[in-house]
Design an enzyme around this catalytic site. Structure first.
Site, PDB file in Angstrom:
ATOM      1  N   CYS A   1       8.701   2.051   1.168  1.00  0.00           N
ATOM      2  CA  CYS A   1       9.044   2.930   1.842  1.00  0.00           C
ATOM      3  C   CYS A   1       8.248   3.001   3.425  1.00  0.00           C
ATOM      4  O   CYS A   1       8.426   3.983   4.271  1.00  0.00           O
ATOM      5  CB  CYS A   1       8.939   4.472   1.404  1.00  0.00           C
ATOM      6  SG  CYS A   1       9.975   4.600   0.177  1.00  0.00           S
TER       7      CYS A   1
ATOM      8  N   LYS B   1       8.190  15.339  -3.295  1.00  0.00           N
ATOM      9  CA  LYS B   1       9.012  14.201  -4.027  1.00  0.00           C
ATOM     10  C   LYS B   1       8.026  13.717  -5.310  1.00  0.00           C
ATOM     11  O   LYS B   1       7.206  12.924  -4.626  1.00  0.00           O
ATOM     12  CB  LYS B   1       9.419  13.324  -2.880  1.00  0.00           C
ATOM     13  CG  LYS B   1      10.329  11.894  -3.300  1.00  0.00           C
ATOM     14  CD  LYS B   1      10.745  11.158  -2.216  1.00  0.00           C
ATOM     15  CE  LYS B   1      11.636  10.177  -2.662  1.00  0.00           C
ATOM     16  NZ  LYS B   1      12.047   9.285  -1.557  1.00  0.00           N
TER      17      LYS B   1
ATOM     18  N   GLU C   1       1.755  20.741  -0.487  1.00  0.00           N
ATOM     19  CA  GLU C   1       2.581  19.574   0.409  1.00  0.00           C
ATOM     20  C   GLU C   1       3.490  20.386   1.148  1.00  0.00           C
ATOM     21  O   GLU C   1       3.819  20.162   2.403  1.00  0.00           O
ATOM     22  CB  GLU C   1       3.332  18.631  -0.521  1.00  0.00           C
ATOM     23  CG  GLU C   1       2.487  17.426  -1.056  1.00  0.00           C
ATOM     24  CD  GLU C   1       2.088  16.415  -0.080  1.00  0.00           C
ATOM     25  OE1 GLU C   1       2.421  16.635   1.085  1.00  0.00           O
ATOM     26  OE2 GLU C   1       1.286  15.707  -0.329  1.00  0.00           O
TER      27      GLU C   1
ATOM     28  N   ARG D   1       5.818   3.305  -6.248  1.00  0.00           N
ATOM     29  CA  ARG D   1       5.455   4.073  -4.902  1.00  0.00           C
ATOM     30  C   ARG D   1       4.627   5.048  -5.431  1.00  0.00           C
ATOM     31  O   ARG D   1       4.547   6.372  -4.812  1.00  0.00           O
ATOM     32  CB  ARG D   1       6.935   4.768  -4.690  1.00  0.00           C
ATOM     33  CG  ARG D   1       7.665   3.444  -4.053  1.00  0.00           C
ATOM     34  CD  ARG D   1       9.241   3.947  -3.986  1.00  0.00           C
ATOM     35  NE  ARG D   1       9.958   2.906  -3.509  1.00  0.00           N
ATOM     36  CZ  ARG D   1      11.307   2.789  -3.169  1.00  0.00           C
ATOM     37  NH1 ARG D   1      11.936   3.731  -3.960  1.00  0.00           N
ATOM     38  NH2 ARG D   1      12.051   1.620  -2.640  1.00  0.00           N
TER      39      ARG D   1
ATOM     40  N   LYS E   1      12.366  17.101  -5.238  1.00  0.00           N
ATOM     41  CA  LYS E   1      13.241  16.212  -5.812  1.00  0.00           C
ATOM     42  C   LYS E   1      12.261  15.309  -6.933  1.00  0.00           C
ATOM     43  O   LYS E   1      11.188  15.155  -6.660  1.00  0.00           O
ATOM     44  CB  LYS E   1      13.513  15.132  -4.511  1.00  0.00           C
ATOM     45  CG  LYS E   1      14.225  13.963  -5.241  1.00  0.00           C
ATOM     46  CD  LYS E   1      14.489  12.905  -4.024  1.00  0.00           C
ATOM     47  CE  LYS E   1      15.369  11.720  -4.705  1.00  0.00           C
ATOM     48  NZ  LYS E   1      15.500  10.899  -3.510  1.00  0.00           N
TER      49      LYS E   1
ATOM     50  N   CYS F   1      14.138   7.185   6.062  1.00  0.00           N
ATOM     51  CA  CYS F   1      13.166   6.441   5.337  1.00  0.00           C
ATOM     52  C   CYS F   1      13.511   4.844   5.686  1.00  0.00           C
ATOM     53  O   CYS F   1      14.359   4.448   6.350  1.00  0.00           O
ATOM     54  CB  CYS F   1      13.315   6.619   3.794  1.00  0.00           C
ATOM     55  SG  CYS F   1      11.974   6.119   2.847  1.00  0.00           S
TER      56      CYS F   1
ATOM     57  N   ARG G   1      18.530   3.506  -6.782  1.00  0.00           N
ATOM     58  CA  ARG G   1      17.951   2.421  -6.208  1.00  0.00           C
ATOM     59  C   ARG G   1      19.011   1.236  -6.203  1.00  0.00           C
ATOM     60  O   ARG G   1      19.043   0.343  -5.601  1.00  0.00           O
ATOM     61  CB  ARG G   1      16.805   2.041  -6.996  1.00  0.00           C
ATOM     62  CG  ARG G   1      15.526   3.008  -6.445  1.00  0.00           C
ATOM     63  CD  ARG G   1      14.112   2.903  -7.275  1.00  0.00           C
ATOM     64  NE  ARG G   1      13.396   3.896  -6.645  1.00  0.00           N
ATOM     65  CZ  ARG G   1      12.173   4.060  -7.201  1.00  0.00           C
ATOM     66  NH1 ARG G   1      11.810   3.449  -8.466  1.00  0.00           N
ATOM     67  NH2 ARG G   1      11.301   4.906  -6.853  1.00  0.00           N
TER      68      ARG G   1
END
Length: 322
Positions: free
Chosen positions: A130, A195, A233, A217, A248, A120, A205
């Site tokens: 990202c 995610k 996905e 995001r 996640k 990433c 973070r």
């Protein structure tokens, strides 16, 4: 209908009987330990919001990996914190990047442990997003091109598995094609296919110095309210060449873990993220919970269907299980 003569307590009467009939077991080989690697030498800096977690230099991370291997864990996943950042995140794919250097140090020493790398840009970009910013938004195609570069650089340095975590469209196909062209057709991809834009990422973070400088995001990570989208996905990434699907966070999304496993039949990983870990560790410190709560959470992730569990508590669980 339950037999009126059923007596469930007969099988709960002693530890030996409970062990014999236990339905779900978690082997340490299914656990992956996240590690944060930064610049310098001799560095082992605690992450204040994550008790027991450190940011280490390349020379120090070897100690953590040796402990993980001795504990019988299945793998470690490496997150890099660069010395310098720019708008492109160019230190992410350089030959002397922190993850690449760590891999070259670790590769000759590791025999039983999978070395997995996060692919990433968020920790490497000056803006903390990202991907590559164009016209005020994260641009998909330029980001995907850089992610493919990162994956190849990690494979060349010795990664066993690369794990793109960005949530850009089409990046699994781009990474697969780049690995194949570069002579790494056997390197598996563990895709962060599912995610969510979660509130549970805050301590991570802090550890990775990857918070976005502005905005959020939500334009590329998933809405926590969506489940059918998760299945789309996962299936899309498998079609593009993913070998393992990752969900996640884990704890609040056990239903998603189960649905992805049942729908795809593919190996599924689940990430017990920093906020999930830190919340329980804070409660343990206050005496509100004991360590059994963390063990219970990890077992529940396995019971939901995860084949691989990424957790900051991997070493402690292995010591308990052993």
């Amino acid at each position: 209908m339950v037999d009126p003569n059923f007596r469930g307590r007969r099988l709960r009467g002693s530890p030996a009987i409970r062990r014999l009939v236990r339905e779900t077991a978690v082997s340490p080989r299914r656990l992956v330990l996240p590690l944060f690697i930064g610049p310098g030498s001799g560095r082992r800096d605690p992450v204040p919001s994550m008790p027991g977690v450190f940011r280490t230099s390349v020379d120090e991370v070897a100690r953590d990996v040796a402990e993980a291997e001795a504990a019988g864990l299945g793998g470690v996943i490496l997150f890099g914190i660069p010395e310098g950042k720019d708008a492109e995140g160019s230190e992410a794919w350089t030959e002397d990047g922190v993850v690449q250097r760590a891999l070259r140090v670790l590769r000759p020493e590791v025999s039983e442990l999978a070395l997995i790398t996060d692919v990433c840009l968020c920790a490497y970009t000056s803006h903390g997003q990202c991907g590559i910013i164009e016209h005020g938004r994260v641009a998909n195609e330029p980001t995907v091109e850089r992610l493919a570069r990162i994956a190849v650089s990690h494979a060349a340095a010795g990664a066993d598995i690369v794990a793109p975590s960005d949530m850009m469209d089409g990046r699994v196909r781009a990474v697969r094609e780049a690995l194949d062209r570069s002579g790494f057709p056997e390197t598996p991809i563990m895709s962060y296919a599912v995610k969510y834009a979660s509130a549970f990422y805050g301590p991570f973070r802090d550890a990775a110095d990857s918070a976005p400088g502005s905005g959020d995001r939500k334009g590329y990570q998933m809405d926590p309210a969506n489940a059918e989208e998760a299945l789309r996905e996962a299936e899309a990434d498998l079609a593009e060449g993913a070998d393992i699907i990752l969900v996640k966070p884990a704890q609040g999304y056990l239903d998603i873990v189960r649905r992805v496993k049942e729908r795809t039949g593919a190996p599924v990983a689940a990430y017990q993220v920093s906020g999930e870990y830190s919340a329980v560790m804070a409660a343990i410190k206050q005496g509100w919970l004991d360590e059994g709560a963390m063990r219970e959470m990890i077992v529940s992730i396995r019971r939901a269907g995860a084949d691989i569990i990424i957790t900051y508590w991997a070493r402690e669980f292995a010591r308990w299980a052993g």
